[in-house]
Design a protein around this motif. Structure first.
Motif, PDB file in Angstrom:
ATOM      1  N   ALA A 159      67.048  46.822  11.165  1.00 18.79           N
ATOM      2  CA  ALA A 159      67.529  48.045  10.521  1.00 18.79           C
ATOM      3  C   ALA A 159      66.687  49.250  10.923  1.00 18.79           C
ATOM      4  N   LEU A 160      65.376  49.067  10.989  1.00 22.64           N
ATOM      5  CA  LEU A 160      64.498  50.160  11.396  1.00 22.64           C
ATOM      6  C   LEU A 160      64.740  50.526  12.849  1.00 22.64           C
ATOM      7  N   PHE A 161      64.935  49.523  13.693  1.00 25.70           N
ATOM      8  CA  PHE A 161      65.148  49.774  15.121  1.00 25.70           C
ATOM      9  C   PHE A 161      66.465  50.508  15.360  1.00 25.70           C
ATOM     10  N   GLU A 162      67.507  50.131  14.622  1.00 17.09           N
ATOM     11  CA  GLU A 162      68.832  50.705  14.833  1.00 17.09           C
ATOM     12  C   GLU A 162      69.119  51.895  13.923  1.00 17.09           C
ATOM     13  N   GLY A 163      68.207  52.186  12.977  1.00 17.01           N
ATOM     14  CA  GLY A 163      68.418  53.312  12.081  1.00 17.01           C
ATOM     15  C   GLY A 163      69.553  53.089  11.102  1.00 17.01           C
ATOM     16  N   LYS A 164      69.668  51.869  10.562  1.00 14.04           N
ATOM     17  CA  LYS A 164      70.767  51.509   9.661  1.00 14.04           C
ATOM     18  C   LYS A 164      70.267  51.264   8.239  1.00 14.04           C
ATOM     19  N   GLN A 165      71.194  51.343   7.287  1.00 12.35           N
ATOM     20  CA  GLN A 165      70.896  51.002   5.903  1.00 12.35           C
ATOM     21  C   GLN A 165      70.895  49.480   5.733  1.00 12.35           C
ATOM     22  N   ILE A 166      70.249  49.018   4.657  1.00 17.05           N
ATOM     23  CA  ILE A 166      70.312  47.611   4.292  1.00 17.05           C
ATOM     24  C   ILE A 166      70.664  47.489   2.814  1.00 17.05           C
ATOM     25  N   LYS A 167      71.233  46.370   2.475  1.00 11.65           N
ATOM     26  CA  LYS A 167      71.488  46.015   1.081  1.00 11.65           C
ATOM     27  C   LYS A 167      70.624  44.811   0.768  1.00 11.65           C
ATOM     28  N   ALA A 168      69.872  44.859  -0.315  1.00  9.11           N
ATOM     29  CA  ALA A 168      68.929  43.775  -0.579  1.00  9.11           C
ATOM     30  C   ALA A 168      68.644  43.665  -2.065  1.00  9.11           C
ATOM     31  N   GLN A 169      68.141  42.493  -2.438  1.00  9.29           N
ATOM     32  CA  GLN A 169      67.638  42.285  -3.791  1.00  9.29           C
ATOM     33  C   GLN A 169      66.140  42.533  -3.793  1.00  9.29           C
ATOM     34  N   TYR A 170      65.654  43.218  -4.838  1.00  8.25           N
ATOM     35  CA  TYR A 170      64.216  43.497  -4.931  1.00  8.25           C
ATOM     36  C   TYR A 170      63.745  43.205  -6.345  1.00  8.25           C
ATOM     37  N   ARG A 171      62.667  42.429  -6.420  1.00  7.55           N
ATOM     38  CA  ARG A 171      62.060  42.132  -7.724  1.00  7.55           C
ATOM     39  C   ARG A 171      60.731  42.869  -7.817  1.00  7.55           C
ATOM     40  N   ALA A 172      60.682  43.856  -8.694  1.00 11.75           N
ATOM     41  CA  ALA A 172      59.462  44.631  -8.858  1.00 11.75           C
ATOM     42  C   ALA A 172      58.386  43.776  -9.525  1.00 11.75           C
ATOM     43  N   ALA A 173      57.125  44.141  -9.303  1.00 11.24           N
ATOM     44  CA  ALA A 173      56.004  43.426  -9.929  1.00 11.24           C
ATOM     45  C   ALA A 173      56.133  43.486 -11.445  1.00 11.24           C
ATOM     46  N   PRO A 185      65.793  52.388   5.081  1.00 11.15           N
ATOM     47  CA  PRO A 185      64.454  52.072   5.628  1.00 11.15           C
ATOM     48  C   PRO A 185      63.915  53.233   6.458  1.00 11.15           C
ATOM     49  N   LEU A 186      62.657  53.592   6.195  1.00  7.05           N
ATOM     50  CA  LEU A 186      62.015  54.703   6.905  1.00  7.05           C
ATOM     51  C   LEU A 186      60.819  54.259   7.734  1.00  7.05           C
ATOM     52  N   GLY A 187      60.209  53.122   7.383  1.00  4.51           N
ATOM     53  CA  GLY A 187      59.043  52.673   8.122  1.00  4.51           C
ATOM     54  C   GLY A 187      58.407  51.463   7.464  1.00  4.51           C
ATOM     55  N   LEU A 188      57.485  50.846   8.179  1.00  3.66           N
ATOM     56  CA  LEU A 188      56.713  49.714   7.671  1.00  3.66           C
ATOM     57  C   LEU A 188      55.239  50.062   7.694  1.00  3.66           C
ATOM     58  N   LEU A 189      54.508  49.601   6.713  1.00  2.00           N
ATOM     59  CA  LEU A 189      53.063  49.784   6.729  1.00  2.00           C
ATOM     60  C   LEU A 189      52.395  48.550   6.164  1.00  2.00           C
ATOM     61  N   ARG A 190      51.153  48.376   6.541  1.00  2.00           N
ATOM     62  CA  ARG A 190      50.374  47.217   6.107  1.00  2.00           C
ATOM     63  C   ARG A 190      49.177  47.703   5.327  1.00  2.00           C
ATOM     64  N   ARG A 191      48.983  47.198   4.115  1.00  2.00           N
ATOM     65  CA  ARG A 191      47.789  47.506   3.347  1.00  2.00           C
ATOM     66  C   ARG A 191      47.152  46.192   2.942  1.00  2.00           C
ATOM     67  N   SER A 192      45.978  45.948   3.520  1.00  2.00           N
ATOM     68  CA  SER A 192      45.264  44.708   3.255  1.00  2.00           C
ATOM     69  C   SER A 192      46.159  43.517   3.624  1.00  2.00           C
ATOM     70  N   LEU A 193      46.548  42.701   2.659  1.00  2.00           N
ATOM     71  CA  LEU A 193      47.295  41.483   2.944  1.00  2.00           C
ATOM     72  C   LEU A 193      48.773  41.598   2.608  1.00  2.00           C
ATOM     73  N   VAL A 194      49.249  42.795   2.329  1.00  2.00           N
ATOM     74  CA  VAL A 194      50.645  42.990   1.915  1.00  2.00           C
ATOM     75  C   VAL A 194      51.328  43.994   2.838  1.00  2.00           C
ATOM     76  N   SER A 195      52.558  43.655   3.278  1.00  2.00           N
ATOM     77  CA  SER A 195      53.379  44.575   4.059  1.00  2.00           C
ATOM     78  C   SER A 195      54.341  45.296   3.127  1.00  2.00           C
ATOM     79  N   TYR A 196      54.559  46.586   3.376  1.00  2.00           N
ATOM     80  CA  TYR A 196      55.440  47.397   2.548  1.00  2.00           C
ATOM     81  C   TYR A 196      56.524  48.042   3.402  1.00  2.00           C
ATOM     82  N   LEU A 197      57.716  48.127   2.825  1.00  2.00           N
ATOM     83  CA  LEU A 197      58.792  48.903   3.420  1.00  2.00           C
ATOM     84  C   LEU A 197      58.804  50.276   2.756  1.00  2.00           C
ATOM     85  N   VAL A 198      58.760  51.324   3.564  1.00  2.00           N
ATOM     86  CA  VAL A 198      58.909  52.685   3.053  1.00  2.00           C
ATOM     87  C   VAL A 198      60.398  52.993   3.084  1.00  2.00           C
TER      88      VAL A 198
END
Length: 325
Positions: A159-173, A185-198
């Protein structure tokens, strides 16, 4: 120069490393992107001829057929990998392999294997020994990284490579149930041991951080991702988002033992940080700095235990006191 020769070289370069395979139309698209006017029939003839010379080329029968390099195949370099590059790959693997998704490790495996072969064949008295003289150590206990589902990583990356939307389930902490969202999707980042989708979603125009391992049932959509006007990932990160901050800053005043504060001389909290001795308290110093307000700041202070006393601001004093009990 013979155009057939350059076309064959570019065809070899277009073949993906294991485990990815590309169809003949996909490979043809890569060749056409480099200016070759080849036809699908010409490409099929070239691939059959090349596979006769390179046994590591794998063909998966189908309509259309798919091609790629077999698992464990040496990387075909048009110029040889030098020792500096091999050492760089070796250090990269040692630093990042423990936190890289399995899919990325699989894609990089041929290059890492080639670097290992290069180092193993180097003279013992030269650079092959240099890698053994470098150690990487991280503070804190050796925690295992959060692992996103393989399907999640694959769909989000696409999705990030093609610039497309995604539909997904997300469970917040701290939430028992997952919710379904349409994400930009706007980007990916890594903080310590967790990857995040921006991403932006559900009417939120400001980018949010979503833990990648909490995403499930990701579906790639045909609609293009809606990117906020002027959004730039580097600018976003420069706003201290890695701390998952509230967006507010505070004037921190903290009393630390001299030993606890020693590392702040080399790695300050901010550009305006000051450290002063406390004459009335032997072996203690006062640290002042403008910092981002975030849960990470609170837990950093708590990590010092009795070697740290928060003086201000008042709301931070209360937060730390409540958590300390």
């Amino acid at each position: 120069m013979d155009h057939n020769f350059t076309r064959l070289l570019d065809t070899l370069a277009a073949l993906p490393a294991h485990p990815i395979k590309l169809s003949t139309p996909q490979i043809l698209q890569r060749l056409q992107g480099k200016g070759h006017n080849a036809t699908l029939r010409t490409l099929q003839r070239d691939l059959n001829a090349l596979s006769g010379h390179y046994p590591d080329i794998v063909k998966l029968e189908g309509k259309p057929a798919q091609w790629g390099w077999r698992e464990g195949a040496p990387v075909l370099f048009l110029s040889q990998m030098g020792l500096p590059q091999a050492l760089a790959f070796d250090l990269f693997a040692r630093e990042f392999a423990p936190v890289m998704p399995d899919e990325l490790q699989a894609l990089l495996k041929p290059w890492l294997q080639e670097a290992g072969r290069k180092l193993a064949s180097a003279p013992r008295e030269h650079a092959s020994q240099w890698a053994k003289k470098i150690a990487i150590h991280h503070d804190g206990p050796p925690l295992l990284p959060a692992r996103p589902l393989p399907a999640t990583w694959a769909q989000v990356s696409k999705a990030l490579f093609e610039g497309k939307q995604i539909k997904a389930q997300y469970r917040a902490a701290q939430k028992p149930d997952a919710k379904t969202y349409v994400l930009n999707p706007l980007g990916l980042l890594r903080r310590s041991l967790v990857s995040y989708l921006v991403a932006t979603f559900d009417g939120h125009h400001d980018p949010r951080l979503l833990a990648l391992h909490r995403l499930d049932k990701v579906q790639l959509l045909d609609d293009p991702a809606q990117v906020p006007i002027g959004f730039d990932l580097n600018t976003y990160l420069s706003q201290d988002r890695l701390n998952i901050a509230s967006g507010q800053t505070l004037a921190l005043e903290l009393h630390l033992t001299r030993g606890a504060a020693e590392h702040l001389q080399d790695t300050p909290l901010s550009q305006d940080q000051t450290i002063e001795d406390l004459p009335e308290q032997a072996h203690w110093v006062c640290v002042r700095a403008t910092v981002s307000e975030s849960p990470r700041l609170v837990w950093w202070i708590l990590g010092f235990g009795k070697r740290a006393r928060v003086i201000g601001p008042e709301r931070l004093v209360k937060q730390v006191q409540e958590l300390r009990g």
